[in-house]
Design a protein around this motif. Sequence first.
Motif, mmCIF file in Angstrom:
data_model
loop_
_atom_site.group_PDB
_atom_site.id
_atom_site.type_symbol
_atom_site.label_atom_id
_atom_site.label_comp_id
_atom_site.label_asym_id
_atom_site.label_seq_id
_atom_site.Cartn_x
_atom_site.Cartn_y
_atom_site.Cartn_z
ATOM 1 N N ARG A 195 0.836 -1.199 0.000
ATOM 2 C CA ARG A 195 0.000 0.000 0.000
ATOM 3 C C ARG A 195 0.877 1.258 0.000
ATOM 4 O O ARG A 195 0.591 2.221 -0.708
ATOM 5 N N GLY A 196 1.935 1.245 0.802
ATOM 6 C CA GLY A 196 2.832 2.389 0.854
ATOM 7 C C GLY A 196 3.546 2.621 -0.464
ATOM 8 O O GLY A 196 3.670 3.765 -0.924
ATOM 9 N N ARG A 197 4.007 1.557 -1.082
ATOM 10 C CA ARG A 197 4.694 1.698 -2.377
ATOM 11 C C ARG A 197 3.747 2.253 -3.433
ATOM 12 O O ARG A 197 4.138 3.096 -4.245
ATOM 13 N N ASP A 198 2.510 1.752 -3.419
ATOM 14 C CA ASP A 198 1.540 2.259 -4.391
ATOM 15 C C ASP A 198 1.304 3.743 -4.196
ATOM 16 O O ASP A 198 1.269 4.506 -5.173
ATOM 17 N N PHE A 199 1.162 4.183 -2.954
ATOM 18 C CA PHE A 199 0.909 5.602 -2.687
ATOM 19 C C PHE A 199 2.072 6.458 -3.180
ATOM 20 O O PHE A 199 1.860 7.501 -3.815
ATOM 21 N N ARG A 200 3.294 6.035 -2.903
ATOM 22 C CA ARG A 200 4.453 6.856 -3.271
ATOM 23 C C ARG A 200 4.714 6.874 -4.772
ATOM 24 O O ARG A 200 5.425 7.743 -5.270
ATOM 25 N N ARG A 201 4.136 5.919 -5.516
ATOM 26 C CA ARG A 201 4.261 5.949 -6.977
ATOM 27 C C ARG A 201 3.332 6.975 -7.616
ATOM 28 O O ARG A 201 3.492 7.322 -8.779
ATOM 29 N N ARG A 202 2.341 7.449 -6.896
ATOM 30 C CA ARG A 202 1.395 8.406 -7.447
ATOM 31 C C ARG A 202 2.067 9.753 -7.651
ATOM 32 O O ARG A 202 3.083 10.077 -7.025
ATOM 33 N N SER A 203 1.473 10.558 -8.524
ATOM 34 C CA SER A 203 2.023 11.898 -8.759
ATOM 35 C C SER A 203 1.924 12.724 -7.475
ATOM 36 O O SER A 203 1.120 12.417 -6.580
ATOM 37 N N ALA A 204 2.724 13.774 -7.380
ATOM 38 C CA ALA A 204 2.700 14.637 -6.197
ATOM 39 C C ALA A 204 1.310 15.243 -5.998
ATOM 40 O O ALA A 204 0.823 15.341 -4.863
ATOM 41 N N ALA A 205 0.664 15.626 -7.093
ATOM 42 C CA ALA A 205 -0.675 16.219 -6.988
ATOM 43 C C ALA A 205 -1.671 15.204 -6.448
ATOM 44 O O ALA A 205 -2.503 15.521 -5.584
ATOM 45 N N ALA A 206 -1.606 13.966 -6.946
ATOM 46 C CA ALA A 206 -2.527 12.926 -6.484
ATOM 47 C C ALA A 206 -2.288 12.601 -5.016
ATOM 48 O O ALA A 206 -3.233 12.371 -4.252
ATOM 49 N N GLU A 252 8.538 18.370 2.202
ATOM 50 C CA GLU A 252 9.302 18.251 3.443
ATOM 51 C C GLU A 252 9.523 16.787 3.854
ATOM 52 O O GLU A 252 10.554 16.438 4.441
ATOM 53 N N THR A 253 8.537 15.932 3.534
ATOM 54 C CA THR A 253 8.617 14.512 3.905
ATOM 55 C C THR A 253 8.221 13.663 2.703
ATOM 56 O O THR A 253 7.069 13.196 2.605
ATOM 57 N N PRO A 254 9.147 13.436 1.763
ATOM 58 C CA PRO A 254 8.800 12.743 0.511
ATOM 59 C C PRO A 254 8.229 11.339 0.699
ATOM 60 O O PRO A 254 7.462 10.865 -0.145
ATOM 61 N N ASP A 255 8.583 10.664 1.792
ATOM 62 C CA ASP A 255 8.134 9.286 1.990
ATOM 63 C C ASP A 255 6.802 9.182 2.727
ATOM 64 O O ASP A 255 6.351 8.079 3.049
ATOM 65 N N ILE A 256 6.169 10.307 2.995
ATOM 66 C CA ILE A 256 4.907 10.280 3.726
ATOM 67 C C ILE A 256 3.837 9.536 2.921
ATOM 68 O O ILE A 256 3.830 9.553 1.686
ATOM 69 N N ALA A 257 2.958 8.843 3.629
ATOM 70 C CA ALA A 257 1.847 8.136 2.981
ATOM 71 C C ALA A 257 0.566 8.427 3.746
ATOM 72 O O ALA A 257 0.585 8.584 4.974
ATOM 73 N N ALA A 258 -0.527 8.507 3.034
ATOM 74 C CA ALA A 258 -1.818 8.748 3.680
ATOM 75 C C ALA A 258 -2.155 7.553 4.574
ATOM 76 O O ALA A 258 -2.083 6.398 4.126
ATOM 77 N N PRO A 259 -2.505 7.792 5.826
ATOM 78 C CA PRO A 259 -2.764 6.678 6.758
ATOM 79 C C PRO A 259 -3.928 5.790 6.339
ATOM 80 O O PRO A 259 -3.965 4.607 6.699
ATOM 81 N N ASN A 260 -4.874 6.336 5.594
ATOM 82 C CA ASN A 260 -6.049 5.555 5.190
ATOM 83 C C ASN A 260 -5.939 4.973 3.782
ATOM 84 O O ASN A 260 -6.924 4.455 3.250
ATOM 85 N N TRP A 261 -4.744 5.071 3.175
ATOM 86 C CA TRP A 261 -4.608 4.602 1.797
ATOM 87 C C TRP A 261 -4.597 3.078 1.747
ATOM 88 O O TRP A 261 -3.913 2.421 2.524
ATOM 89 N N SER A 262 -5.365 2.504 0.832
ATOM 90 C CA SER A 262 -5.423 1.049 0.692
ATOM 91 C C SER A 262 -5.265 0.628 -0.761
ATOM 92 O O SER A 262 -5.715 1.319 -1.680
ATOM 93 N N LEU A 263 -4.612 -0.484 -0.911
ATOM 94 C CA LEU A 263 -4.512 -1.153 -2.203
ATOM 95 C C LEU A 263 -5.311 -2.444 -2.074
ATOM 96 O O LEU A 263 -5.046 -3.265 -1.184
ATOM 97 N N PHE A 264 -6.319 -2.600 -2.920
ATOM 98 C CA PHE A 264 -7.181 -3.768 -2.863
ATOM 99 C C PHE A 264 -6.890 -4.716 -4.019
ATOM 100 O O PHE A 264 -6.495 -4.287 -5.111
ATOM 101 N N MET A 265 -7.107 -5.991 -3.768
ATOM 102 C CA MET A 265 -6.993 -7.026 -4.794
ATOM 103 C C MET A 265 -8.333 -7.744 -4.869
ATOM 104 O O MET A 265 -8.815 -8.243 -3.846
#
Length: 214
Positions: A122-133, A165-178
């Motif tokens: 889930r974290g990897r997926d979030f960080r692959r998104r564009s900065a705007a997203a 300021e924190t490039p590795d930050i991820a939204a706490p509620n972000w989910s990747l579903f299968m």
Amino acid sequence: MKDQIQSLASLSGPFPPFDLDAACDGPCDLFSVWLREAIEAGVKEPHAMVLSTVDDSGAPDARVLILKNLDHRGWHFATTDAGPKGQQIAANPYVALTFYWQPLGRQVRIRGIALRAPEAERGRDFRRRSAAARAVALVGRQSEILASRRELDLAVETQARRIVETPDIAAPNWSLFMVMPHQVEFWQGNPDRLHQRLRYRKAKSGWLREPLWP
């Protein structure tokens, strides 16, 4: 409007052939073939799909999302747990996906259970998104009533600064579903309406292949 709608052409073709007898043993393999053919045919956004869920009253809900990946676990998509999609899946994980590639006259319908991917994915997926997203996701107010565009702009600007300021930050509620499928139907349209349909249905012995009437 009725006359205008009914004057529109539909399923005018020509469409590619579909040999049901030569179809792959499993739905993931056949889907990969059809998706590749859609890409090669120049279909715009062939990875766009409709995700259907039900709300807490049992009413259906649907929206267009983007397929993120396909592997042995199923079809992947991402969203926030805090929004309607995430809340509906938490209450009822049974979902449906629909793909439609109009230039090829092809539709794929998938029914299954949405399972959360591991936290690291889930974290990897979030960080692959564009900065705007990522900034919009970090705001975390999906589908809430918006008082003004200025309120939205300020909230996104604040999260954009956090990302810098924190490039590795991820939204706490972000989910990747299968979506693990139990039924997948492939539909090949035909201008004469003799459509070809092939349903894969999960059984203890593996996938059953069932041709269906148009």
